[in-house]
Design an enzyme around this catalytic site. Structure first.
Site, PDB file in Angstrom:
ATOM      1  N   CYS A  79      40.958 -46.390 -55.687  1.00 44.43           N
ATOM      2  CA  CYS A  79      41.643 -45.310 -56.638  1.00 44.43           C
ATOM      3  C   CYS A  79      42.906 -45.517 -56.092  1.00 44.43           C
ATOM      4  O   CYS A  79      43.446 -45.655 -57.540  1.00 44.43           O
ATOM      5  CB  CYS A  79      41.392 -44.561 -54.596  1.00 44.43           C
ATOM      6  N   HIS A 165      36.191 -44.673 -52.169  1.00 43.92           N
ATOM      7  CA  HIS A 165      37.072 -45.552 -51.473  1.00 43.92           C
ATOM      8  C   HIS A 165      36.006 -46.599 -50.410  1.00 43.92           C
ATOM      9  O   HIS A 165      34.252 -46.046 -49.628  1.00 43.92           O
ATOM     10  CB  HIS A 165      37.818 -44.582 -50.073  1.00 43.92           C
ATOM     11  N   GLU A 167      35.926 -48.312 -48.573  1.00 42.83           N
ATOM     12  CA  GLU A 167      35.916 -48.911 -47.107  1.00 42.83           C
ATOM     13  C   GLU A 167      35.323 -48.361 -46.062  1.00 42.83           C
ATOM     14  O   GLU A 167      35.638 -48.567 -45.185  1.00 42.83           O
ATOM     15  CB  GLU A 167      37.390 -49.369 -47.240  1.00 42.83           C
ATOM     16  N   SER A 220      47.610 -52.077 -18.869  1.00 39.20           N
ATOM     17  CA  SER A 220      47.104 -50.862 -19.155  1.00 39.20           C
ATOM     18  C   SER A 220      45.743 -50.653 -18.203  1.00 39.20           C
ATOM     19  O   SER A 220      45.843 -49.688 -17.649  1.00 39.20           O
ATOM     20  CB  SER A 220      47.252 -49.942 -20.657  1.00 39.20           C
ATOM     21  N   GLY A 221      44.792 -51.869 -18.593  1.00 35.03           N
ATOM     22  CA  GLY A 221      43.236 -51.117 -18.101  1.00 35.03           C
ATOM     23  C   GLY A 221      42.389 -50.927 -19.067  1.00 35.03           C
ATOM     24  O   GLY A 221      41.030 -51.129 -19.225  1.00 35.03           O
ATOM     25  N   GLY A 222      43.315 -51.154 -20.573  1.00 35.52           N
ATOM     26  CA  GLY A 222      42.266 -50.763 -21.204  1.00 35.52           C
ATOM     27  C   GLY A 222      41.719 -52.349 -21.898  1.00 35.52           C
ATOM     28  O   GLY A 222      41.897 -53.850 -21.627  1.00 35.52           O
ATOM     29  N   VAL A 223      40.432 -52.640 -23.153  1.00 38.60           N
ATOM     30  CA  VAL A 223      39.949 -54.400 -22.972  1.00 38.60           C
ATOM     31  C   VAL A 223      41.567 -54.856 -23.891  1.00 38.60           C
ATOM     32  O   VAL A 223      40.718 -56.417 -23.806  1.00 38.60           O
ATOM     33  CB  VAL A 223      39.005 -53.712 -24.411  1.00 38.60           C
ATOM     34  N   ASP A 457      46.829 -38.724 -46.446  1.00 42.51           N
ATOM     35  CA  ASP A 457      47.453 -40.165 -46.401  1.00 42.51           C
ATOM     36  C   ASP A 457      48.424 -39.338 -45.177  1.00 42.51           C
ATOM     37  O   ASP A 457      49.237 -40.869 -45.054  1.00 42.51           O
ATOM     38  CB  ASP A 457      47.842 -41.085 -47.487  1.00 42.51           C
TER      39      ASP A 457
END
Ligand code: XMP
Length: 625
Positions: A79, A165, A167, A220-223, A457
């Protein structure tokens, strides 16, 4: 790493997705701002130039050193990156040649090695206002849409530019394009394996912490933080690691109990749970010389994020003090991921990316500590799906490995706070919305609240439209969702003051304007949201919905009721872009009906509107703040 690619960030929000794709192909990457000193990238094997919001011909275009184009490296420009390549090699880029947004079918010259194996027509994601008006000498056009240049290639210099794009997911064969570029043009092999990175991470921890060092890890408890804790447990002796879980009063239902039980399984012997709701809600703060009211009086999203991020550190520091630790000697470990830093506009990983949100683990105080070398971020180089894989490789419970993301500021960014009393007052804007909606079977209104989005963006903070089924005698959820979703796409494209669209699931036909009353973070509101969130998650979370939650809103169209609730369920693999999960496609419509009913049966005395968020990212973000 001997083989590596330099990604030069021209300010695009998809830079981290480029990073992710290249790493998925087993090639190491570094991200630099576009203005990098060419000496810093002279040992990289190839250069990728990202997209970006500027125009190459404008005064505000990011600066760069022209020598990056004479390093003789293979290059892929995406882009803005392609436009820059074209201009630097003598071509011309202009506005108004053609503006294209969304998924488009383009013509491809698949004799170009980068497009090897693709068909001669491909679906790609376009998002540009400028286009190539004259192709640079030495380049040939290898992709186009209706005569407009979509790809340029210089075989001798091994430089490819694509206007689209590769990606992101709407470019169906984007991964193949990266693979061809890395393997066929740059001859790079797949050597950057996840197993090696676990070993590297363990080695890094041991080297930095040493035999006698201590580490405080915030769980925190997340992964993400669970992986950090597991890596520390693997690398160090148990007496060197102190786990702290802070319940800031904005956790989900039963979450802190679950986390603490899981951490015990990880073998963290020194583990503390701190209940700090009162401190988080009620402490006034000074951050970087600026005075902040306590959280319970704050409405602005970025201020809420700054306060919560800062308080995490204040509470952690107090807890550390009680353990006779301080961060002049001890280390603070956290589960920061690479995308968190890119999205926060962290200068170490991203040169220009417009700050969409301040992630709680990248606030100023943490950056200062990081500069002193006292923050350990075991996952700093990984993306979400890599962390999930690492979690499984380290033997963490699947419940943790596949846990849906939960933002550090927790329910704090899911309570839309306001001091405003009244309706949305700009009738001109309401009328314009009515015009866009006319011809569709819906009533529409603009809510007097705003939420965060990402458009072109950049961060946006704009209004929300509410749509109501207006077919008499029908249930609100008896509607054509394909048609609803196409309208939800159209509205923010036509009206630049709207970035989010919701659909009312508990009322057929609009029954009066949406009215706003003051709402702030407090214990009762958090409790209410916890219950609502548990209902929404129970009904809408499944294998297709990557994340799902409730948002508490300070709006109503019923006398005596102060709140409404929005249900959010999204499908995404990278969280950079996301689509709203479609009822009847991604989960049964009955579940949405059941969630609506359960909310009204249990909280109908407080809740006026039950809304379902039908907006993608962009133009909205997954979270509302
Ligand atoms: P957005 O709202 O930016 O969210 O589209 C993308 C993903 O990031 C999560 N998120 C956060 N995670 N700290 C986190 O650890 C944060 O401050 C934060 N803010 C958003 C969000 O839940 C989604 O999964």
């Amino acid at each position: 790493m001997t083989e590596k690619v330099a990604i030069l960030d021209c300010g695009g929000q998809y830079t981290k997705v480029i990073d992710r794709k290249v790493r998925e192909l087993g090639v190491y990457t570094d991200i630099f701002p576009l203005g990098v000193d060419p000496d810093k990238i002279k040992d990289h094997n190839a250069i990728i130039l990202s997209g970006g919001p500027s125009s190459v011909w404008s005064d505000g275009a990011p600066k760069y050193d022209k020598r990056i184009f004479s390093l003789g490296k293979p290059m892929l420009g995406i882009c803005y990156g392609m436009q820059l390549i074209n201009e630097c090699f003598g071509g011309v880029v202009k506005p108004g040649v053609k503006t294209e947004y969304g998924q488009i079918l383009i013509d491809i010259d698949n004799t170009c090695p980068v497009f090897d194996g693709l068909s001669d027509k491909e679906h790609v994601l376009m998002s540009h206002g400028d286009a190539v008006a004259k192709v640079a000498d030495g380049f040939k056009v290898v992709a186009s849409t209706e005569g407009v240049v979509a790809g340029i290639w210089n075989g001798e210099k091994k430089i490819i530019g694509v206007q689209f794009h590769p990606e992101v997911e709407p470019t169906v064969n984007g991964m193949k394009i990266f693979e061809n570029f890395l393997r066929k043009v740059c001859a790079l092999k797949e050597v950057y394996a996840l197993e090696d990175r676990i070993e590297t991470s363990v080695k890094m921890i041991r080297e930095r912490v040493g035999e006698n060092g201590k580490v405080v890890v915030l769980v925190s408890g997340g992964v993400d933080s669970a992986v950090t804790a597991a890596l520390l447990a693997k690398a160090l002796r148990p007496d060197q690691v102190y786990g702290i879980h802070i319940d800031h009063g904005m956790m989900r239902k039963n979450e802190s109990d679950l986390i603490c039980a899981n951490l015990a399984k990880l073998g963290l012997v020194n583990m503390q749970r701190i209940n700090a709701e009162d401190e988080f809600f009620n402490t006034p703060l000074t951050i970087d010389g600026v005075e902040y009211q306590p959280l319970c009086q704050t409405c602005e999203p970025e201020k809420k994020r700054a306060i919560i991020g800062h308080m995490f550190f204040v509470v952690t520091e107090e807890a550390a003090k009680k353990l006779n630790l301080d961060f002049d000697t001890a280390f603070l470990a956290q589960g920061t991921l690479r995308p968190d830093l890119i999205e926060s506009g962290n200068p170490d990983v991203s040169g220009y990316a417009n700050k969409i949100k301040t992630h709680h683990n990248d606030v100023g105080i943490i950056r200062t500590l990081r500069d002193k070398g006292h923050v350990i971020e075991t996952n700093w180089d990984w993306h979400k799906d890599e962390v999930r894989q690492v979690a499984r490789m380290l033997g963490l419970d699947e419940e943790i490995a596949s846990r849906q993301p939960f933002p550090g500021p927790g329910l704090g960014v899911r309570m839309i706070c306001t001091d405003y009393i009244g309706t949305f007052e700009d009738t001109d804007k309401v009328n314009k919305l009515d015009e866009v909606v006319s011809g569709y079977p819906y009533d529409s209104d603009i809510a007097p609240i705003r939420s965060v989005g990402v458009q072109g963006d950049n961060r946006s903070y704009r209004s929300m439209a509410i749509l109501y089924n207006n077919v008499k005698g029908k249930d609100a959820l008896d509607c054509d969702f394909e048609n609803l979703y196409s309208l939800a796409k159209l509205i923010p494209n036509k009206l630049d003051y709207i970035n989010r669209v919701t659909y009312c699931t508990n009322k057929n036909e609009m029954q009066g304007a949406t009215f706003c009353t003051p709402m702030h973070i407090n214990h009762e509101n958090a409790e209410l949201l916890r219950e609502l969130d548990a209902i929404v998650t129970k009904h809408l979370m499944n294998k297709k919905t990557a994340q799902c939650f409730a948002v508490l809103l300070p709006i109503s169209c019923d006398e005596g009721k102060h709140f409404s609730v929005a249900m959010r369920a999204v499908c995404t693999s990278d969280f950079m872009t996301a689509r709203s999960a479609m009822p009847g496609v991604d989960f049964p419509i009955e579940e949405l009906k059941a969630a609506t009913k359960e909310i009204m049966d249990n909280f109908g005395d407080k809740i006026s509107l039950v809304l379902y968020d039908v907006t993608g990212k962009p133009p909205a973000t997954v979270e509302w703040e």
